[in-house]
Motif scaffolding. Structure first.
Motif, PDB file in Angstrom:
ATOM      1  N   THR A   1      12.641   5.732  -0.801  1.00  0.00           N
ATOM      2  CA  THR A   1      11.240   5.405  -0.577  1.00  0.00           C
ATOM      3  C   THR A   1      10.739   6.080   0.687  1.00  0.00           C
ATOM      4  OG1 THR A   1      11.680   3.448   0.789  1.00  0.00           O
ATOM      5  CG2 THR A   1      11.612   3.140  -1.613  1.00  0.00           C
TER       6      THR A   1
ATOM      7  N   ASN B   1       6.312   2.300   4.159  1.00  0.00           N
ATOM      8  CA  ASN B   1       5.310   1.399   3.585  1.00  0.00           C
ATOM      9  C   ASN B   1       5.164   1.573   2.075  1.00  0.00           C
ATOM     10  OD1 ASN B   1       4.574   0.368   6.211  1.00  0.00           O
ATOM     11  ND2 ASN B   1       3.507   2.311   6.550  1.00  0.00           N
ATOM     12  N   THR B   2       6.276   1.404   1.388  1.00  0.00           N
ATOM     13  CA  THR B   2       6.300   1.538  -0.057  1.00  0.00           C
ATOM     14  C   THR B   2       6.543   0.183  -0.706  1.00  0.00           C
ATOM     15  OG1 THR B   2       7.010   3.851  -0.091  1.00  0.00           O
ATOM     16  CG2 THR B   2       7.593   2.522  -2.012  1.00  0.00           C
ATOM     17  N   THR B   3       5.822  -0.087  -1.791  1.00  0.00           N
ATOM     18  CA  THR B   3       6.027  -1.300  -2.594  1.00  0.00           C
ATOM     19  C   THR B   3       6.242  -0.886  -4.035  1.00  0.00           C
ATOM     20  OG1 THR B   3       4.599  -2.619  -1.148  1.00  0.00           O
ATOM     21  CG2 THR B   3       5.057  -3.499  -3.351  1.00  0.00           C
TER      22      THR B   3
ATOM     23  N   GLN C   1       9.847  -4.106  -1.055  1.00  0.00           N
ATOM     24  CA  GLN C   1       8.995  -3.489  -0.040  1.00  0.00           C
ATOM     25  C   GLN C   1       9.869  -2.878   1.047  1.00  0.00           C
ATOM     26  OE1 GLN C   1       6.700  -7.277   0.516  1.00  0.00           O
ATOM     27  NE2 GLN C   1       4.952  -5.885   0.592  1.00  0.00           N
ATOM     28  N   THR C   2       9.536  -1.640   1.441  1.00  0.00           N
ATOM     29  CA  THR C   2      10.244  -0.998   2.550  1.00  0.00           C
ATOM     30  C   THR C   2       9.218  -0.541   3.584  1.00  0.00           C
ATOM     31  OG1 THR C   2      10.205   1.167   1.437  1.00  0.00           O
ATOM     32  CG2 THR C   2      12.134  -0.228   1.068  1.00  0.00           C
TER      33      THR C   2
ATOM     34  N   LYS D   1      10.139  -7.464  -6.888  1.00  0.00           N
ATOM     35  CA  LYS D   1       9.288  -6.733  -5.945  1.00  0.00           C
ATOM     36  C   LYS D   1      10.141  -6.280  -4.774  1.00  0.00           C
ATOM     37  CE  LYS D   1       5.201  -7.335  -2.962  1.00  0.00           C
ATOM     38  NZ  LYS D   1       4.184  -8.305  -2.486  1.00  0.00           N
TER      39      LYS D   1
END
Length: 297
Positions: free
Chosen positions: A231, A234-236, A180-181, A178
């Motif tokens: 990305t 708020n990218t996952t 996240q950014t 996983k």
């Protein structure tokens, strides 16, 4: 991802009393590394009278990986396991020669409004372990490796990558990651990957060569070692894959095997209820109509 070889769109599928988004298997891409099945559950807002109820059903030749973002599922299996799955934890059940389990909304949530959101994954077993004894492992969220790297938060849910190994007891070289950014950025992670690789976008966007890709899509890399992507905020994303097996795999309902005869035997065993029962559960999911054909990888 600078070397996208295929784009797989999420497709609606009915698992009884609950709709999911089917990602794998896909007609043109049956597996990614050892990963043979991925369902995206939700996000679903369930009323006080709506619950997840998947009665006892069998598996062979695979490991199941359940990973929740929201909500809770009560897992019960024929090994005697009874565990509530919570967000961030990993439920890892290896079916081997045969196991049965049920998945339900926990009792304390059955008369309240609730949410359910997560991924359900099947990982095929190496040929030598397809008929192994079944086993079950539950890994709490706090035990999963997580760290910050180049402005991103990375969690190694299962497998080996980035010089780290998850405590989930996988059976072949693989990874489920996983990332996240919070801010848009470019990530170059190909040096840490191997085998085949897919990228699933949960939220936000991934930009490659001027094209933006959004949620409910899997991007399959032509070459995992060249994997890089940009990305937005708020990218996952989830990256999964590993070394593919030399033999093809067949899948029928919940059964996976490199041998068609093993699947035929499992079908007959379930029809005649020769699989071990789940303690305390009386109902079961019937075998689908016999008109179905074994599907190749």
């Amino acid at each position: 991802m600078s070397n996208i070889g295929m784009i797989i769109e999420e497709r609606a599928a009915d698992i009884g009393n609950f709709l999911v988004g089917r990602l794998l298997p896909f007609r043109q891409k049956r597996m990614v590394g050892p990963f043979i099945f991925i369902d995206h559950m939700g996000p679903a807002n369930l009323k006080d009278y709506q619950n997840l109820d998947v009665p006892p059903h069998p598996h062979i030749g695979l490991s199941t990986l359940t990973y929740l973002f929201e909500g809770a599922i009560m897992h019960r299996d024929s090994l005697g396991s009874e565990v509530e799955i919570m967000p961030g934890a990993v439920n890892w059940m290896t079916a081997g020669k045969g196991v049965v389990h049920s998945e339900r909304t926990p009792g304390y949530l059955r008369t309240t409004d609730k949410q359910l959101h997560g991924l359900q994954i099947w990982v095929a077993l190496p040929k030598a372990l397809e008929q192994s004894e079944p086993s079950f492992t539950h890994v709490e969220a706090a035990a999963i490796p997580v760290w910050q790297q180049d402005g991103a938060v990375i969690k190694l849910i299962s497998g080996t990558a980035f010089g780290k190994t998850s405590p989930v007891p996988v059976h072949s070289p693989q990874y489920f990651i996983k990332i996240q950014t919070a801010k848009g950025q470019v990530l170059h992670i190909g040096k840490d990957l191997y085998g085949e690789s897919g990228l699933y976008i949960l939220e936000g966007s991934v930009i490659s060569e001027g094209h933006a890709y959004g949620p409910k899509q899997i991007l399959i890399a032509k070459d995992s070692t060249l994997c890089s992507f940009e990305t937005t905020d708020n990218t996952t994303v989830f990256i999964f894959g590993g070394e593919p097996f030399p033999e093809e795999r067949f899948i029928y309902w919940n059964f996976v095997s490199s041998d068609r005869e093993v699947i035929e035997k499992a079908k007959q065993d379930w029809l005649e209820q020769r699989f071990p029962p789940v303690p305390g559960e009386m109902e079961f999911v019937p075998l689908p109509e016999q008109s179905g054909h074994l599907k190749q990888k």
